[in-house]
Write a protein that holds these residues in place. Structure first.
Motif, PDB file in Angstrom:
ATOM      1  N   SER A  23       0.847  -1.184   0.000  1.00  0.00           N
ATOM      2  CA  SER A  23       0.000   0.000   0.000  1.00  0.00           C
ATOM      3  C   SER A  23       0.883   1.235   0.000  1.00  0.00           C
ATOM      4  O   SER A  23       2.111   1.139   0.085  1.00  0.00           O
ATOM      5  N   VAL A  24       0.266   2.407  -0.075  1.00  0.00           N
ATOM      6  CA  VAL A  24       1.001   3.669  -0.211  1.00  0.00           C
ATOM      7  C   VAL A  24       0.534   4.659   0.847  1.00  0.00           C
ATOM      8  O   VAL A  24      -0.667   4.794   1.088  1.00  0.00           O
ATOM      9  N   LEU A  25       1.484   5.346   1.469  1.00  0.00           N
ATOM     10  CA  LEU A  25       1.188   6.560   2.229  1.00  0.00           C
ATOM     11  C   LEU A  25       1.910   7.707   1.536  1.00  0.00           C
ATOM     12  O   LEU A  25       3.132   7.665   1.375  1.00  0.00           O
ATOM     13  N   ASP A  26       1.158   8.708   1.100  1.00  0.00           N
ATOM     14  CA  ASP A  26       1.771   9.857   0.425  1.00  0.00           C
ATOM     15  C   ASP A  26       1.508  11.116   1.236  1.00  0.00           C
ATOM     16  O   ASP A  26       0.358  11.418   1.572  1.00  0.00           O
ATOM     17  N   GLN A  27       2.561  11.849   1.556  1.00  0.00           N
ATOM     18  CA  GLN A  27       2.447  13.054   2.377  1.00  0.00           C
ATOM     19  C   GLN A  27       2.335  14.338   1.552  1.00  0.00           C
ATOM     20  O   GLN A  27       2.349  15.428   2.116  1.00  0.00           O
ATOM     21  N   SER A  28       2.207  14.210   0.229  1.00  0.00           N
ATOM     22  CA  SER A  28       2.105  15.392  -0.647  1.00  0.00           C
ATOM     23  C   SER A  28       3.209  16.395  -0.340  1.00  0.00           C
ATOM     24  O   SER A  28       2.969  17.598  -0.179  1.00  0.00           O
ATOM     25  N   VAL A  29       4.435  15.876  -0.250  1.00  0.00           N
ATOM     26  CA  VAL A  29       5.590  16.736   0.018  1.00  0.00           C
ATOM     27  C   VAL A  29       5.871  17.616  -1.196  1.00  0.00           C
ATOM     28  O   VAL A  29       5.787  17.172  -2.347  1.00  0.00           O
ATOM     29  N   ILE A  30       6.188  18.878  -0.946  1.00  0.00           N
ATOM     30  CA  ILE A  30       6.452  19.842  -2.015  1.00  0.00           C
ATOM     31  C   ILE A  30       7.960  19.894  -2.300  1.00  0.00           C
ATOM     32  O   ILE A  30       8.736  20.302  -1.436  1.00  0.00           O
TER      33      ILE A  30
ATOM     34  N   TRP B 297      -3.164   6.063   1.022  1.00  0.00           N
ATOM     35  CA  TRP B 297      -3.535   6.950   2.121  1.00  0.00           C
ATOM     36  C   TRP B 297      -2.808   8.284   1.993  1.00  0.00           C
ATOM     37  O   TRP B 297      -1.671   8.353   1.523  1.00  0.00           O
ATOM     38  N   VAL B 298      -3.493   9.334   2.458  1.00  0.00           N
ATOM     39  CA  VAL B 298      -2.893  10.667   2.506  1.00  0.00           C
ATOM     40  C   VAL B 298      -2.816  11.118   3.962  1.00  0.00           C
ATOM     41  O   VAL B 298      -3.592  10.683   4.811  1.00  0.00           O
ATOM     42  N   ALA B 299      -1.861  12.007   4.226  1.00  0.00           N
ATOM     43  CA  ALA B 299      -1.559  12.410   5.597  1.00  0.00           C
ATOM     44  C   ALA B 299      -2.209  13.746   5.946  1.00  0.00           C
ATOM     45  O   ALA B 299      -2.801  14.418   5.103  1.00  0.00           O
ATOM     46  N   GLU B 300      -2.098  14.104   7.221  1.00  0.00           N
ATOM     47  CA  GLU B 300      -2.559  15.409   7.695  1.00  0.00           C
ATOM     48  C   GLU B 300      -1.423  16.093   8.445  1.00  0.00           C
ATOM     49  O   GLU B 300      -0.953  15.584   9.468  1.00  0.00           O
ATOM     50  N   HIS B 301      -0.976  17.219   7.908  1.00  0.00           N
ATOM     51  CA  HIS B 301       0.082  18.005   8.544  1.00  0.00           C
ATOM     52  C   HIS B 301      -0.317  19.477   8.531  1.00  0.00           C
ATOM     53  O   HIS B 301      -0.997  19.936   7.613  1.00  0.00           O
TER      54      HIS B 301
ATOM     55  N   GLY C 115       6.188  22.628   3.633  1.00  0.00           N
ATOM     56  CA  GLY C 115       6.640  21.599   2.704  1.00  0.00           C
ATOM     57  C   GLY C 115       5.687  20.444   2.490  1.00  0.00           C
ATOM     58  O   GLY C 115       5.986  19.537   1.706  1.00  0.00           O
ATOM     59  N   MET C 116       4.528  20.444   3.160  1.00  0.00           N
ATOM     60  CA  MET C 116       3.565  19.354   2.982  1.00  0.00           C
ATOM     61  C   MET C 116       2.188  19.946   2.717  1.00  0.00           C
ATOM     62  O   MET C 116       1.643  20.667   3.551  1.00  0.00           O
ATOM     63  N   ALA C 117       1.643  19.627   1.556  1.00  0.00           N
ATOM     64  CA  ALA C 117       0.418  20.279   1.095  1.00  0.00           C
ATOM     65  C   ALA C 117      -0.851  19.617   1.627  1.00  0.00           C
ATOM     66  O   ALA C 117      -1.938  20.158   1.474  1.00  0.00           O
ATOM     67  N   GLY C 118      -0.730  18.446   2.247  1.00  0.00           N
ATOM     68  CA  GLY C 118      -1.910  17.700   2.666  1.00  0.00           C
ATOM     69  C   GLY C 118      -2.412  18.098   4.043  1.00  0.00           C
ATOM     70  O   GLY C 118      -2.164  17.405   5.026  1.00  0.00           O
ATOM     71  N   THR C 119      -3.137  19.189   4.126  1.00  0.00           N
ATOM     72  CA  THR C 119      -3.678  19.629   5.416  1.00  0.00           C
ATOM     73  C   THR C 119      -5.107  19.165   5.640  1.00  0.00           C
ATOM     74  O   THR C 119      -5.603  19.247   6.765  1.00  0.00           O
ATOM     75  N   ALA C 120      -5.782  18.678   4.608  1.00  0.00           N
ATOM     76  CA  ALA C 120      -7.199  18.307   4.721  1.00  0.00           C
ATOM     77  C   ALA C 120      -7.426  16.961   4.041  1.00  0.00           C
ATOM     78  O   ALA C 120      -7.847  16.895   2.878  1.00  0.00           O
ATOM     79  N   PRO C 121      -7.159  15.857   4.734  1.00  0.00           N
ATOM     80  CA  PRO C 121      -7.236  14.540   4.085  1.00  0.00           C
ATOM     81  C   PRO C 121      -8.599  14.198   3.519  1.00  0.00           C
ATOM     82  O   PRO C 121      -8.695  13.552   2.478  1.00  0.00           O
ATOM     83  N   GLU C 122      -9.687  14.632   4.177  1.00  0.00           N
ATOM     84  CA  GLU C 122     -11.014  14.286   3.675  1.00  0.00           C
ATOM     85  C   GLU C 122     -11.239  14.835   2.265  1.00  0.00           C
ATOM     86  O   GLU C 122     -11.845  14.163   1.409  1.00  0.00           O
ATOM     87  N   ILE C 123     -10.758  16.058   2.019  1.00  0.00           N
ATOM     88  CA  ILE C 123     -10.922  16.656   0.697  1.00  0.00           C
ATOM     89  C   ILE C 123     -10.078  15.907  -0.328  1.00  0.00           C
ATOM     90  O   ILE C 123     -10.539  15.584  -1.440  1.00  0.00           O
TER      91      ILE C 123
ATOM     92  N   SER D   1      -7.080   7.823   5.038  1.00  0.00           N
ATOM     93  CA  SER D   1      -6.311   8.822   5.783  1.00  0.00           C
ATOM     94  C   SER D   1      -5.258   8.142   6.634  1.00  0.00           C
ATOM     95  O   SER D   1      -5.509   7.115   7.256  1.00  0.00           O
ATOM     96  N   GLY D   2      -4.111   8.752   6.661  1.00  0.00           N
ATOM     97  CA  GLY D   2      -3.046   8.208   7.488  1.00  0.00           C
ATOM     98  C   GLY D   2      -2.317   9.280   8.287  1.00  0.00           C
ATOM     99  O   GLY D   2      -1.148   9.482   8.055  1.00  0.00           O
ATOM    100  N   GLY D   3      -2.985   9.987   9.221  1.00  0.00           N
ATOM    101  CA  GLY D   3      -4.394   9.802   9.541  1.00  0.00           C
ATOM    102  C   GLY D   3      -4.999  11.121  10.011  1.00  0.00           C
ATOM    103  O   GLY D   3      -4.310  12.103  10.292  1.00  0.00           O
ATOM    104  N   VAL D   4      -6.318  11.101  10.159  1.00  0.00           N
ATOM    105  CA  VAL D   4      -7.034  12.235  10.737  1.00  0.00           C
ATOM    106  C   VAL D   4      -6.630  12.381  12.208  1.00  0.00           C
ATOM    107  O   VAL D   4      -6.576  11.399  12.956  1.00  0.00           O
ATOM    108  N   LEU D   5      -6.344  13.603  12.637  1.00  0.00           N
ATOM    109  CA  LEU D   5      -5.826  13.846  13.986  1.00  0.00           C
ATOM    110  C   LEU D   5      -6.993  13.993  14.974  1.00  0.00           C
ATOM    111  O   LEU D   5      -7.407  15.091  15.329  1.00  0.00           O
TER     112      LEU D   5
END
Length: 330
Positions: free
Chosen positions: A4-11, A40-44, A49-57, A73-77
Motif C-alpha cells: 500500500s502507499v502513504l503519500d504526504q504530498s511533500v512539495i 492513504w494521505v496524511a494530515e500536517h 513543505g507538505m500540502a496535505g492539510t485536509a485529508p477528507e478533501i 487517511s493516514g491519519g485524521v488527527l
C-alpha cells in the motif's frame, strides 16, 4: 505480500502545492494500476513543505480519479476534532465511494502547542481523551450509541450499507493497546520509531478484542523505501530524504531538496549521526534488496501488508521506486 502507499504530498523545492497535490493524484492512479491495495494521505499543519492539510478533501478527489484502490487517511488527527463530525465526513465519503474507504486516525497533536490551539479554536483538550474519542467515533460509525451516553439521541448520517474500515495509527505499544482494546485495525509507524515495532505488534495481536466494526485483528506497517535499479542510484536519491528529515525534525523549511542541493549541504557531526539514525527508518536499495528486507520485517512484525512512503525530490524517481517494488512483489 500486500503493498500500500502513504503519500504526504511533500512539495519539492522549485515546485508548489498545486503540483504536489496533482502528483499525489497521479501517484494514486499509477499505483492502482500497479496493484497496490491502499492509498492513504496524511494530515500536517503549519509547515511549508507538505500540502496535505485536509485529508477528507484529498480522499474525495483521489477516489473520484481512481476505480478500485482503497483510499484513506493516514491519519485524521482525532484529538483536535469532534468524533461525530469525523463520522459524518467519512459516512458521506462511504456513500460516494462504497467499500473503498479507510478511516485512519492518529493521536498526534498535529504540530506545536499554538498550532493545536488553532485547530481546536482555543479549546484546550487533553490527549488522554483519545481512547474515549476512539470509542465515540466507533459508535457513531456503527450507529449503536448506548442509551446512557450523552449523545444517545444523536445519529451520524447518512446511513450507508457499508462502513469505512477504521484504522488506528501508532508508534508505541500504548497505541497498539488502544487499537487492541477497541477492536480497530492497527498501523505501526516504522518510518517514525522502528525500535518499538515488534513489541507493539505482538501486543496488538495477542490482546485484540473483536468489535462491531472488526472481528479479527488486521495490521500493517508503514516504512520509508527508496528503490532504484542500482544501489548507488538508490543511495543518491535517498540523500534528498535524508536532508528533508533533518529539516522536519528542526521545524525548518520542509520542502524536499534536490539531490544536488543535498550533496552540497555541509553537515555537523551531530547531523551526520542523526542521518545514520534516520536510515534505520528506511529501506534503500535495489528491488532485490528491498524485497529481502521487507520479507525479513514481515517475519518480525507478523503482518503481510506494508505501507510504502517514498519522499524523493523528482516525481519520476518516486514513480520508478514504486514501480520497481511492485514488480518485485506483485
Amino acid at each position: 505480500m500486500k503493498l500500500s502507499v502513504l503519500d504526504q504530498s511533500v512539495i519539492p523545492k522549485g515546485e508548489n502545492a498545486r503540483t504536489a497535490l496533482a502528483n499525489t493524484v497521479k501517484l494514486a492512479q499509477i499505483t492502482e494500476q500497479l496493484g497496490y491495495l491502499r492509498f492513504w494521505v496524511a494530515e500536517h499543519h503549519n509547515t511549508n513543505g507538505m500540502a496535505g492539510t485536509a485529508p477528507e478533501i484529498l480522499i474525495s478527489h483521489i477516489a473520484s480519479k481512481t476505480e478500485r484502490i482503497r483510499v484513506g487517511s493516514g491519519g485524521v488527527l482525532l484529538p483536535q476534532y469532534s468524533p461525530f463530525k469525523i463520522a459524518e465526513n467519512f459516512k458521506v465519503l462511504e456513500a460516494l465511494f462504497p467499500d473503498r474507504l479507510d478511516l485512519g486516525i492518529g493521536r498526534s497533536p498535529g504540530g506545536g502547542a499554538t498550532t493545536r490551539l488553532a485547530l481546536t479554536d482555543g479549546v484546550r483538550r487533553s490527549l488522554n481523551e483519545f481512547p474515549r474519542q476512539v470509542k465515540d467515533l466507533q459508535t457513531f460509525l456503527a450507529g449503536n450509541m448506548p442509551e446512557h451516553h450523552t449523545y444517545s439521541d444523536v445519529m451520524a448520517f447518512p446511513l450507508t450499507e457499508t462502513l469505512p474500515e477504521m484504522w488506528l495509527l501508532g508508534i508505541t505499544h500504548r497505541g497498539a493497546r488502544v487499537a487492541a482494546e477497541h477492536g480497530t485495525a492497527f498501523t505501526y509507524g516504522h518510518f517514525i520509531t522502528p525500535e518499538n515495532g515488534k513489541r507493539a505488534m505482538d501486543y496488538y495481536f495477542e490482546h485484540f478484542t473483536p468489535s462491531p466494526l472488526l472481528q479479527k485483528p488486521k495490521a500493517n506497517v508503514c516504512i520509508f523505501v527508496v528503490c532504484a535499479p542500482t544501489q548507488e542510484k538508490a543511495e543518491e536519491l535517498a540523500l534528498s530524504q535524508d536532508m528533508w528529515l533533518l529539516a522536519v525534525e528542526k521545524t525548518g523549511d520542509t520542502r524536499i531538496p534536490s539531490v544536488d542541493e543535498a550533496k552540497s549541504m555541509a553537515l555537523t557531526k551531530d547531523q551526520l549521526a542523526r542521518v545514520r539514525e534516520n536510515r534505520k527508518r528506511t529501506i534503500i536499495g535495489t528491488p532485490d534488496k528491498v524485497r529481502d528486507e521487507l520479507l525479513l520485517l514481515e517475519e518480525i512484525y507478523g503482518t503481510d501488508e506494508f505501507m510504502i512512503i517514498t519522499n524523493v525530490h523528482n516525481f519520476e524517481d518516486k514513480v520508478q521506486s514504486y514501480t520497481l517494488l511492485a514488480e518485485a512483489f506483485l
